[in-house]
Scaffold this active site. Structure first.
Site, PDB file in Angstrom:
ATOM      1  N   GLY A  15       0.783  -1.095  -0.075  1.00 33.37           N
ATOM      2  CA  GLY A  15      -0.155   0.016  -0.168  1.00 33.37           C
ATOM      3  C   GLY A  15       0.787   1.186   0.129  1.00 33.37           C
ATOM      4  O   GLY A  15       0.643   2.358   0.784  1.00 33.37           O
ATOM      5  N   GLY A  56      16.807   4.334  -9.582  1.00 31.43           N
ATOM      6  CA  GLY A  56      16.156   2.999  -9.444  1.00 31.43           C
ATOM      7  C   GLY A  56      17.168   2.239  -8.847  1.00 31.43           C
ATOM      8  O   GLY A  56      17.220   1.021  -8.905  1.00 31.43           O
ATOM      9  N   ASN A  91       0.811  -2.525   5.179  1.00 28.82           N
ATOM     10  CA  ASN A  91       0.017  -1.248   5.495  1.00 28.82           C
ATOM     11  C   ASN A  91      -1.052  -1.252   4.698  1.00 28.82           C
ATOM     12  O   ASN A  91      -1.998  -0.425   4.991  1.00 28.82           O
ATOM     13  CB  ASN A  91       1.224  -0.121   5.128  1.00 28.82           C
ATOM     14  CG  ASN A  91       0.435   1.198   5.097  1.00 28.82           C
ATOM     15  OD1 ASN A  91       0.048   1.903   5.957  1.00 28.82           O
ATOM     16  ND2 ASN A  91       0.277   1.623   3.578  1.00 28.82           N
ATOM     17  N   SER A 143      -5.730  -0.134  13.471  1.00 23.84           N
ATOM     18  CA  SER A 143      -6.374   0.872  13.350  1.00 23.84           C
ATOM     19  C   SER A 143      -7.351   1.038  14.675  1.00 23.84           C
ATOM     20  O   SER A 143      -7.275  -0.034  15.441  1.00 23.84           O
ATOM     21  CB  SER A 143      -7.521   1.092  12.358  1.00 23.84           C
ATOM     22  OG  SER A 143      -8.237   2.352  12.540  1.00 23.84           O
ATOM     23  N   TYR A 156     -14.585  -3.482   8.607  1.00 25.03           N
ATOM     24  CA  TYR A 156     -13.184  -2.504   8.448  1.00 25.03           C
ATOM     25  C   TYR A 156     -12.685  -2.948  10.003  1.00 25.03           C
ATOM     26  O   TYR A 156     -11.288  -3.465  10.291  1.00 25.03           O
ATOM     27  CB  TYR A 156     -13.333  -1.255   8.200  1.00 25.03           C
ATOM     28  CG  TYR A 156     -11.793  -0.598   8.315  1.00 25.03           C
ATOM     29  CD1 TYR A 156     -10.757  -0.567   7.254  1.00 25.03           C
ATOM     30  CD2 TYR A 156     -11.742   0.410   9.632  1.00 25.03           C
ATOM     31  CE1 TYR A 156      -9.723   0.013   7.536  1.00 25.03           C
ATOM     32  CE2 TYR A 156     -10.505   1.291   9.522  1.00 25.03           C
ATOM     33  CZ  TYR A 156      -9.637   1.106   8.565  1.00 25.03           C
ATOM     34  OH  TYR A 156      -8.293   1.628   8.715  1.00 25.03           O
ATOM     35  N   LYS A 160      -9.229  -5.336  11.415  1.00 25.92           N
ATOM     36  CA  LYS A 160      -8.363  -4.438  12.016  1.00 25.92           C
ATOM     37  C   LYS A 160      -8.208  -5.254  13.415  1.00 25.92           C
ATOM     38  O   LYS A 160      -7.078  -5.502  13.896  1.00 25.92           O
ATOM     39  CB  LYS A 160      -8.438  -3.084  12.257  1.00 25.92           C
ATOM     40  CG  LYS A 160      -8.236  -2.386  10.787  1.00 25.92           C
ATOM     41  CD  LYS A 160      -6.904  -2.414  10.378  1.00 25.92           C
ATOM     42  CE  LYS A 160      -6.711  -1.690   9.036  1.00 25.92           C
ATOM     43  NZ  LYS A 160      -5.408  -1.812   8.258  1.00 25.92           N
ATOM     44  N   ILE A 189      -5.256  10.124  10.494  1.00 26.68           N
ATOM     45  CA  ILE A 189      -4.020  10.421   9.764  1.00 26.68           C
ATOM     46  C   ILE A 189      -4.319  11.441   8.554  1.00 26.68           C
ATOM     47  O   ILE A 189      -5.254  11.267   8.178  1.00 26.68           O
ATOM     48  CB  ILE A 189      -2.832   9.249   9.324  1.00 26.68           C
ATOM     49  CG1 ILE A 189      -2.943   7.971  10.266  1.00 26.68           C
ATOM     50  CG2 ILE A 189      -1.678   9.733   8.919  1.00 26.68           C
ATOM     51  CD1 ILE A 189      -2.586   6.797   9.658  1.00 26.68           C
ATOM     52  N   THR A 238       1.229  -3.588  20.587  1.00 26.27           N
ATOM     53  CA  THR A 238       0.217  -2.704  19.906  1.00 26.27           C
ATOM     54  C   THR A 238       0.787  -1.299  20.279  1.00 26.27           C
ATOM     55  O   THR A 238       0.354  -0.837  21.275  1.00 26.27           O
ATOM     56  CB  THR A 238      -0.921  -2.956  20.046  1.00 26.27           C
ATOM     57  OG1 THR A 238      -1.143  -4.408  19.668  1.00 26.27           O
ATOM     58  CG2 THR A 238      -1.773  -2.020  19.024  1.00 26.27           C
TER      59      THR A 238
HETATM   60  N1  LIG Z   1      -5.829   7.483   7.380  1.00 23.58           N
HETATM   61  C1  LIG Z   1      -6.018   6.910   8.490  1.00 23.58           C
HETATM   62  O1  LIG Z   1      -6.474   8.199   9.325  1.00 23.58           O
HETATM   63  C2  LIG Z   1      -5.928   5.736   9.188  1.00 23.58           C
HETATM   64  C3  LIG Z   1      -6.254   5.717  10.523  1.00 23.58           C
HETATM   65  C4  LIG Z   1      -6.074   4.371  11.141  1.00 23.58           C
HETATM   66  C5  LIG Z   1      -5.495   3.348  10.480  1.00 23.58           C
HETATM   67  N2  LIG Z   1      -4.891   3.522   9.087  1.00 23.58           N
HETATM   68  C6  LIG Z   1      -4.503   2.279   8.449  1.00 23.58           C
HETATM   69  O2  LIG Z   1      -3.125   2.833   7.888  1.00 23.58           O
HETATM   70  C7  LIG Z   1      -2.990   2.227   6.629  1.00 23.58           C
HETATM   71  C8  LIG Z   1      -2.673   3.264   5.527  1.00 23.58           C
HETATM   72  O3  LIG Z   1      -3.868   4.113   5.398  1.00 23.58           O
HETATM   73  P1  LIG Z   1      -4.046   5.311   4.528  1.00 23.58           P
HETATM   74  O4  LIG Z   1      -5.073   6.227   4.632  1.00 23.58           O
HETATM   75  O5  LIG Z   1      -2.672   5.839   4.007  1.00 23.58           O
HETATM   76  O6  LIG Z   1      -4.631   4.502   3.218  1.00 23.58           O
HETATM   77  P2  LIG Z   1      -4.792   4.821   1.701  1.00 23.58           P
HETATM   78  O7  LIG Z   1      -6.470   4.424   1.505  1.00 23.58           O
HETATM   79  O8  LIG Z   1      -4.628   6.312   1.534  1.00 23.58           O
HETATM   80  O9  LIG Z   1      -3.994   3.869   0.870  1.00 23.58           O
HETATM   81  C9  LIG Z   1      -3.896   2.461   0.885  1.00 23.58           C
HETATM   82  C10 LIG Z   1      -3.122   1.978  -0.250  1.00 23.58           C
HETATM   83  O10 LIG Z   1      -3.035   0.680  -0.143  1.00 23.58           O
HETATM   84  C11 LIG Z   1      -3.296   0.193  -1.710  1.00 23.58           C
HETATM   85  N3  LIG Z   1      -4.245  -0.863  -1.797  1.00 23.58           N
HETATM   86  C12 LIG Z   1      -5.386  -0.952  -1.419  1.00 23.58           C
HETATM   87  N4  LIG Z   1      -6.038  -1.968  -1.814  1.00 23.58           N
HETATM   88  C13 LIG Z   1      -5.057  -2.640  -2.661  1.00 23.58           C
HETATM   89  C14 LIG Z   1      -4.928  -4.062  -3.148  1.00 23.58           C
HETATM   90  N5  LIG Z   1      -6.099  -4.832  -3.194  1.00 23.58           N
HETATM   91  N6  LIG Z   1      -3.581  -4.584  -3.730  1.00 23.58           N
HETATM   92  C15 LIG Z   1      -2.702  -3.617  -3.444  1.00 23.58           C
HETATM   93  N7  LIG Z   1      -2.567  -2.370  -3.060  1.00 23.58           N
HETATM   94  C16 LIG Z   1      -3.793  -2.033  -2.351  1.00 23.58           C
HETATM   95  C17 LIG Z   1      -3.929   1.334  -2.276  1.00 23.58           C
HETATM   96  O11 LIG Z   1      -3.681   1.503  -3.765  1.00 23.58           O
HETATM   97  C18 LIG Z   1      -3.528   2.553  -1.854  1.00 23.58           C
HETATM   98  O12 LIG Z   1      -2.089   3.017  -2.193  1.00 23.58           O
HETATM   99  C19 LIG Z   1      -4.023   1.195   6.630  1.00 23.58           C
HETATM  100  O13 LIG Z   1      -3.790   0.042   7.026  1.00 23.58           O
HETATM  101  C20 LIG Z   1      -5.108   1.951   7.408  1.00 23.58           C
HETATM  102  O14 LIG Z   1      -6.272   1.043   7.717  1.00 23.58           O
HETATM  103  C21 LIG Z   1      -5.191   4.672   8.574  1.00 23.58           C
END
Ligand SMILES: NC(=O)c1ccc[n+]([C@@H]2O[C@H](COP(=O)([O-])OP(=O)(O)OC[C@H]3O[C@@H](n4cnc5c(N)ncnc54)[C@H](O)[C@@H]3O)[C@@H](O)[C@H]2O)c1
Length: 248
Positions: A15, A56, A91, A143, A156, A160, A189, A238
């Protein structure tokens, strides 16, 4: 300053193309690590890699859909052939904020396929290779939604919570092999996903955070880097990165 021992280490981040994943790529790259960046979004992933590592040399963008276990395993083999993985950061996530009355079976399966099933099978493959070398660091992004109930978090949040439980099982199973497994549990975030709720909703959510703001992706990435450090006595933990939104 913390000596993370990450110079020359190889880190696989799922991700990676945007949001926290992109911040993780930047943070581990800045530590001197080699980074395999795995995402479905090939364009975003390649653009990030080209910006950070124009030659690269230290970033390998890899496209894979984590819903497809065969494709994910093939992508991992590509990474392993490039460089054996020392650090895995699970992630990627499929977010879903939906009333429990409205979740479809397809949505349920997709959330669990990305957030839990892919994390299990990818971790198992990577850990098998780490065991042979007697070293590994695994960090899973859970999360606050997996720790305390949200009305829209049936799929969701449960996925988690499962990831937190799974991390502990891997931690117990792999400790004797020199592999640590830990979880980061963020709250809000500052990513495009969170911004998309709109400024009014965001203000309401921020009001529930004792520190009075949302986290920067860098603040969360820093905790992941710490948990991936070479010298550590931390496993099965955690780490809450939530501005005090949940104190336990
Ligand atoms: N953003 C928040 O506030 C928040 C809060 C708590 C936890 N989190 C956790 O932090 C992590 C990152 O969150 P984020 O907000 O950056 O997420 P995001 O949705 O912005 O990014 C997720 C990434 O995962 C990739 N992805 C999704 N499905 C996929 C698949 N099937 N195969 C390959 N790649 C895939 C997407 O293309 C994307 O680049 C996640 O695990 C999320 O649950 C985020």
């Amino acid at each position: 300053m913390l000596d993370t021992g990450l110079v020359g280490r190889t880190v696989l981040i799922t991700g990676s193309a945007q949001g926290l994943g992109a911040a993780l790529v930047r943070a581990f790259h800045a530590e001197g690590a080699y980074v395999a960046a795995l995402d479905l979004d090939d364009d975003g992933n390649r653009a990030l890699a080209a910006g950070l590592d124009p030659d690269g040399e230290r970033i390998l963008p890899v496209r894979a859909d984590l819903r497809d276990l065969t494709a994910t395993e093939a992508a991992y083999r590509t990474v392993h052939a490039w460089r054996p993985v020392d650090v895995l950061v699970n992630n990627a996530a499929r977010p879903l904020a939906r009333s429990l009355w409205e979740i479809t079976p397809e949505e349920w399966d997709e959330v669990f396929a990305v957030n839990l099933r892919a994390a299990f099978f990818l971790t198992r493959s990577v850990a098998a290779d780490m065991r042979e070398r007697g070293y590994g660091r695994i960090v899973n992004l859970a999360s606050i939604a997996g720790q305390t109930p949200r009305p829209t978090g049936a799929a969701y949040g449960t996925s988690k919570a499962g990831l937190i439980a799974l991390s502990r099982v891997f931690a117990a199973e792999l400790a004797a092999d020199g592999i640590t497994v830990n979880t980061v549990a963020p709250a809000m975030i500052d990513t495009p996903m969170v911004r998309s709720v709109g400024s009014e909703a965001l203000a309401g959510l921020t009001a529930q955070v004792p520190l009075g703001r949302i986290a920067t992706p860098e603040e969360v990435a820093r905790v992941a880097v710490f948990l991936a450090s070479q010298e550590t006595f931390v496993t099965g933990a955690t780490y809450d990165v939530n501005g005090g939104a949940l104190m336990r």
